[in-house]
Design an enzyme around this catalytic site. Structure first.
Site, short mmCIF file in Angstrom:
data_model
loop_
_atom_site.label_atom_id
_atom_site.label_comp_id
_atom_site.label_asym_id
_atom_site.label_seq_id
_atom_site.Cartn_x
_atom_site.Cartn_y
_atom_site.Cartn_z
N LEU A 149 0.84 -1.21 0.00
CA LEU A 149 0.00 0.00 0.00
C LEU A 149 0.87 1.25 0.00
O LEU A 149 0.46 2.31 -0.45
CB LEU A 149 -0.89 0.03 1.25
CG LEU A 149 -2.01 -0.99 1.31
CD1 LEU A 149 -2.66 -0.94 2.69
CD2 LEU A 149 -3.05 -0.72 0.24
N GLY A 150 2.07 1.14 0.53
CA GLY A 150 2.94 2.30 0.57
C GLY A 150 4.02 2.11 1.60
O GLY A 150 4.08 1.08 2.28
N GLY A 180 5.54 3.92 4.91
CA GLY A 180 5.32 4.99 5.88
C GLY A 180 6.61 5.36 6.57
O GLY A 180 7.70 4.97 6.14
N PHE A 218 7.73 4.33 9.26
CA PHE A 218 8.36 3.20 9.91
C PHE A 218 8.87 2.15 8.94
O PHE A 218 9.90 1.54 9.14
CB PHE A 218 7.33 2.50 10.81
CG PHE A 218 7.40 2.95 12.21
CD1 PHE A 218 8.34 2.40 13.06
CD2 PHE A 218 6.52 3.89 12.70
CE1 PHE A 218 8.40 2.80 14.36
CE2 PHE A 218 6.58 4.29 14.00
CZ PHE A 218 7.52 3.75 14.84
N GLY A 219 8.10 1.86 7.92
CA GLY A 219 8.45 0.78 7.02
C GLY A 219 7.33 0.61 6.01
O GLY A 219 6.53 1.51 5.81
N VAL A 269 3.87 -0.86 4.21
CA VAL A 269 2.52 -1.21 4.64
C VAL A 269 1.87 -2.07 3.56
O VAL A 269 1.89 -1.71 2.38
CB VAL A 269 1.66 0.05 4.87
CG1 VAL A 269 0.31 -0.31 5.42
CG2 VAL A 269 2.36 1.02 5.80
N LYS A 317 1.60 -3.35 8.82
CA LYS A 317 2.72 -2.45 8.70
C LYS A 317 3.97 -3.20 9.14
O LYS A 317 4.06 -3.66 10.28
CB LYS A 317 2.46 -1.29 9.65
CG LYS A 317 3.30 -0.11 9.44
CD LYS A 317 2.51 1.06 9.96
CE LYS A 317 3.33 2.06 10.66
NZ LYS A 317 2.53 2.97 11.44
N ASP A 320 2.97 13.42 15.75
CA ASP A 320 3.23 13.42 14.31
C ASP A 320 1.92 13.59 13.52
O ASP A 320 1.61 12.80 12.64
CB ASP A 320 3.97 12.14 13.89
CG ASP A 320 4.71 12.32 12.57
OD1 ASP A 320 4.82 13.47 12.10
OD2 ASP A 320 5.19 11.32 12.01
#
Ligand SMILES: *[C@@H]1O[C@H](CO)[C@@H](O)[C@H](O)[C@H]1NC(C)=O
Ligand SMILES: *[C@@H]1O[C@H](CO)[C@@H](O)[C@H](O)[C@H]1NC(C)=O
Ligand SMILES: *[C@@H]1O[C@H](CO)[C@@H](O)[C@H](O)[C@H]1NC(C)=O
Ligand SMILES: *[C@@H]1O[C@H](CO)[C@@H](O)[C@H](O)[C@H]1NC(C)=O
Ligand SMILES: *[C@@H]1O[C@H](CO)[C@@H](O)[C@H](O)[C@H]1NC(C)=O
Ligand SMILES: *[C@@H]1O[C@H](CO)[C@@H](O)[C@H](O)[C@H]1NC(C)=O
Ligand SMILES: *[C@@H]1O[C@H](CO)[C@@H](O)[C@H](O)[C@H]1NC(C)=O
Ligand SMILES: *[C@@H]1O[C@H](CO)[C@@H](O)[C@H](O)[C@H]1NC(C)=O
Ligand SMILES: *[C@@H]1O[C@H](CO)[C@@H](O)[C@H](O)[C@H]1NC(C)=O
Ligand SMILES: *[C@@H]1O[C@H](CO)[C@@H](O)[C@H](O)[C@H]1NC(C)=O
Length: 669
Positions: free
Chosen positions: A367-368, A370, A372-373, A375, A389, A485
């Site tokens: 999906l993308g 982010g 963090f890492g 997803v 995620k 955030d």
């Protein structure tokens, strides 16, 4: 907003307060303490309020009628329980209850229903439905706040209600969709391992519910009759939100319902006390109920012989296969998941389960990426869609943030937060499982050339949603949860295009009034409050600042920093809007693409709100409670408008927007 109704928002007038005081002083604080070791026919309306199909039958309470396809029944103690000790008390009363129940299906493979223990301000809650709704809940899709709290002992799996299996316990806050669930099982006190308990065989189940009103905690424990109360509860739920679901006077009792499938739900004994000492139920001599064996022309001896033979054969083959499989399985899976890890919230998923659900973490499911890492989109075996995620933590930092996220996310539940469902860990790879948000993040609907531009009314709704979510984090708890955030790419849109706040990786709990100790600034350039440059301590008001930036982004349809713009004074969104405000041309800042849809006054109000939130002085920014009042409130009264005017003006030139500050400040992580 509804979840967070503030009990003292309407000041009591003096005569009313006096009246209340008199009532409290005069009315005796009647304790509720009773024991029904059986329900004989002598127990009648004076002892129990039986509703609809509930009745006394063979010295038990029988809740449903077998021949009625949409039967439901409820049984309540006729006297109410005082749940709020004094009119202005911030805690609730505590109580303990124990009961013995039996759920006996006519056909063991038919759909199951179960029963629930109920706390309700009314013995007939409006809109209550039979079938899978326990005869107590409505089918409302979005839960509302009303004084109705139940502990369900659910013997059927309804995937649409997120049921984990067909044999679980759940905490239901005026909604059939449980706030928390746990599979029915109990801990064996002598060797500490969990023993499964099937609640749908007719066997007598002993249940204990301990309600700790001062800690907003509910423990539910089950065990077969004959086993003494296990040392650890099957389900432990703790959330101050339960205070919203009790009124000062509540009826206590049971409720159950069914469809055409026959399932007999019985209460055999019931002990209750709000004084601290619960009287023990004498479980010897209680009636017992079993699944009827179907009749046949063969003699029972012959049937027994055949059955024993078959069962023995199956067991021998089965256990052989099982041991071979188990050995293989153990070799394959690196770490074993302990039983309790599966049952405690947040749920721990197995790596293989997630691998399968994401097609082996294929790029097609990506999906993308982010902060963090990566997803991934995943489809669980029960067809629920989730987002997984994946986080690579090479450093200790990753692990620490991961655990913080699990801990805080698991406990936070609000309609405007992306709900976390669980987690998984394999070696260095860590994963978080969230509800899947089909419409992606807010920035995709506003910036550049979105496939479909978000309309003005929808933008207002999403901003109000985010404000409510953030208000819950800041004010819905004993502790302030700082998000740290807030930005448009962390705001996700659910299937109904409502906004939800996601990514709590940086959230950290800290006590009210206590200064959190943080060593580094985290967040994203363009959204950081100016004071973070010098003090590096994120607070609720630095979240408000970031929220203000999001408001301006959404209203202006522009990113907070656009260095590509030629005119330097337009590069930083806040500076530009504030400059236009100073020039008296505020409305020119609004997104021209949706110009037809808005009224000038509304736009001005929103821009002023954004500027007020971005006030350079943290102490002058509104709180999220005030922001919600402006966005969700019935009308934008004169007072908030004045306030906004005053606050929006703040800072004047340069000093406030944090342009230099944010450029120098910590890079995004
Ligand atoms: C309940 O039972 C008692 C005796 O056990 C009887 O005196 C009373 O009238 C009954 N009440 C009702 C409402 O049936
Ligand atoms: C039921 O009510 C009757 C009449 O009020 C009372 O005498 C009796 O003790 C009650 N029984 C139980 C088990 O509470
Ligand atoms: C169950 O419902 C049927 C039909 O509604 C009714 O005739 C019957 O008396 C009920 N049985 C009991 C035990 O209440
Ligand atoms: C309300 O709270 C105050 C202070 O906590 C206390 O003094 C007062 O007695 C309370 N009033 C009532 C009606 O309980
Ligand atoms: C129970 O609470 C609801 C919601 O607050 C209210 O509308 C209803 O009147 C209450 N019912 C009773 C019997 O107090
Ligand atoms: C809820 O139940 C009512 C009454 O049974 C029904 O008319 C309505 O369509 C149901 N709504 C949903 C969303 O299922
Ligand atoms: C609990 O554990 C003990 C010791 O291993 C065992 O003897 C006993 O059968 C267990 N009880 C249950 C209900 O499994
Ligand atoms: C505890 O006892 C049960 C039943 O005897 C057994 O199945 C289980 O493996 C035991 N667990 C441990 C940790 O010894
Ligand atoms: C509930 O269970 C937890 C965990 O076992 C325990 O710490 C807590 O004291 C229990 N609370 C009550 C009210 O029993
Ligand atoms: C429990 O009930 C049984 C049978 O009804 C009786 O024999 C026994 O004495 C009771 N035990 C206690 C502790 O009251």
């Amino acid at each position: 907003m509804k979840l967070l109704q503030c009990p003292h928002s309407q000041p009591l007038r003096r005569p009313l307060l006096l009246l209340l005081l008199i009532i409290i002083l005069v009315s005796p604080t009647s304790a509720l303490d009773f024991l029904f070791n059986s329900f004989t026919t002598a127990v009648n309306a004076t002892n129990l309020t039986l509703i609809n199909d509930a009745r006394i039958d063979t010295s038990t309470i029988r809740l449903t009628n077998d021949s009625n396809p949409l039967s439901y029944g409820r049984a309540f103690y006729p006297t109410t329980l005082r749940m709020i000790p004094t009119s202005n008390s911030s805690t609730l009363s505590s109580f303990s209850t124990a009961f013995v129940f039996s759920v006996l299906p006519q056909i063991s493979t038919s759909p199951g229903f179960g029963l629930c223990f109920v706390l309700s301000n009314s013995t007939s809650p409006p809109g209550a439905l039979a079938s899978q709704y326990f005869g107590i809940f409505t089918n409302a899709t979005s839960p509302t706040v009303a004084p109705l709290l139940a502990v369900e002992f659910d013997t059927g799996q309804n995937p649409e209600f997120n049921d984990p299996d067909g044999n679980h316990i759940g905490i239901d806050l005026n909604s059939i969709i449980s706030a928390q669930t746990a599979t029915a099982q109990y801990i064996n006190s002598s060797n500490g391992s969990f023993v499964p308990l099937n609640m749908r065989t007719g066997q007598n189940v002993h249940a204990w519910i301990d309600f700790d009103g001062s800690n907003f905690e509910i423990n539910v424990t089950v065990a077969p009759v004959g086993v003494s109360k296990p040392s650890r509860p099957t389900l432990n739920y703790k959330d101050p939100v339960i205070a919203n679901y009790v009124a000062s006077e509540m009826f206590v009792g049971f409720s159950a319902s069914k469809t055409q499938w026959v399932e007999a739900q019985r209460i055999l004994a019931w002990s209750f006390s709000d004084t601290g000492v619960l009287r023990e139920i004498n479980t010897t001599g209680l009636p017992e109920f079993f699944i009827e064996s179907s009749s046949s022309s063969l003699s029972s001896g012959a049937i027994a012989g055949i059955v024993i033979g078959c069962v023995a054969f199956v067991i021998i083959c089965g256990s052989g296969c099982y041991f071979v499989w188990r050995k293989k399985f153990r070799e394959e899976s690196e770490e074993e998941i302990e039983d309790w890890e599966l049952e405690y919230w947040p749920h721990r998923f197995s790596y293989d389960e997630l691998k399968q659900a994401t097609n082996g973490f294929s790029n097609g499911n990506l999906l993308g990426a982010g902060g963090f890492g990566r997803v991934f989109k995943a489809t669980l075996p029960n067809t629920t869609e989730v987002a997984v995620k994946s986080v690579n933590h090479d450093s200790k930092q990753g692990l620490r943030e991961f655990m913080a996220e699990i801990e805080s996310m698991g406990r936070l539940q609000h309609k405007n937060l992306v709900q976390m469902r669980g987690w998984c860990r394999k070696g260095n790879e860590l994963m978080l499982v969230y509800d899947y948000m089909p419409n992606g993040s807010l920035n995709r609907w506003i910036f550049d050339k979105p496939e479909k531009l978000l309309g003005w009314k929808q933008r207002l709704l999403v901003l109000a949603d985010v404000a409510e979510g953030l208000n819950y984090l800041h004010h819905g708890w004993d502790q302030v949860v700082v998000h740290r955030d807030i930005k448009s790419s962390n705001i996700l849109l659910d299937s109904e295009m409502r906004g939800r706040l996601g990514d709590f990786g940086l959230a950290k709990l800290y006590e009210h009034g206590q200064v959190p100790n943080t060593t580094r600034v985290v967040g994203t350039l363009g959204y950081l409050a100016p004071e973070l440059a010098t003090v590096a301590v994120p607070t609720a008001s630095s979240d408000v600042y970031s929220f203000g930036v999001v408001v301006l982004e959404v209203v202006c349809g522009r990113r907070p920093l656009e260095m590509a713009l030629e005119k330097e004074e337009e590069q930083v969104l806040i500076d530009w809007v504030r400059w236009l405000y100073g020039e008296g041309r505020l409305r020119e800042a609004a997104d021209a693409r949706v110009r037809e849809e808005y009224e000038g006054e509304e736009v001005e109000m929103m821009l002023k709100l954004g500027l007020a939130c971005c006030h350079p002085d943290p102490s002058r920014r509104p709180t999220m409670k005030e922001v919600v009042a402006v966005l969700v409130g019935e009308e934008v009264g004169a007072a908030p408008a004045e306030l906004l005017n005053e606050l929006a003006r703040g800072g004047g030139s340069g000093s406030g927007s944090g342009r230099e500050d944010s450029r120098e400040e910590a890079p995004p992580v």
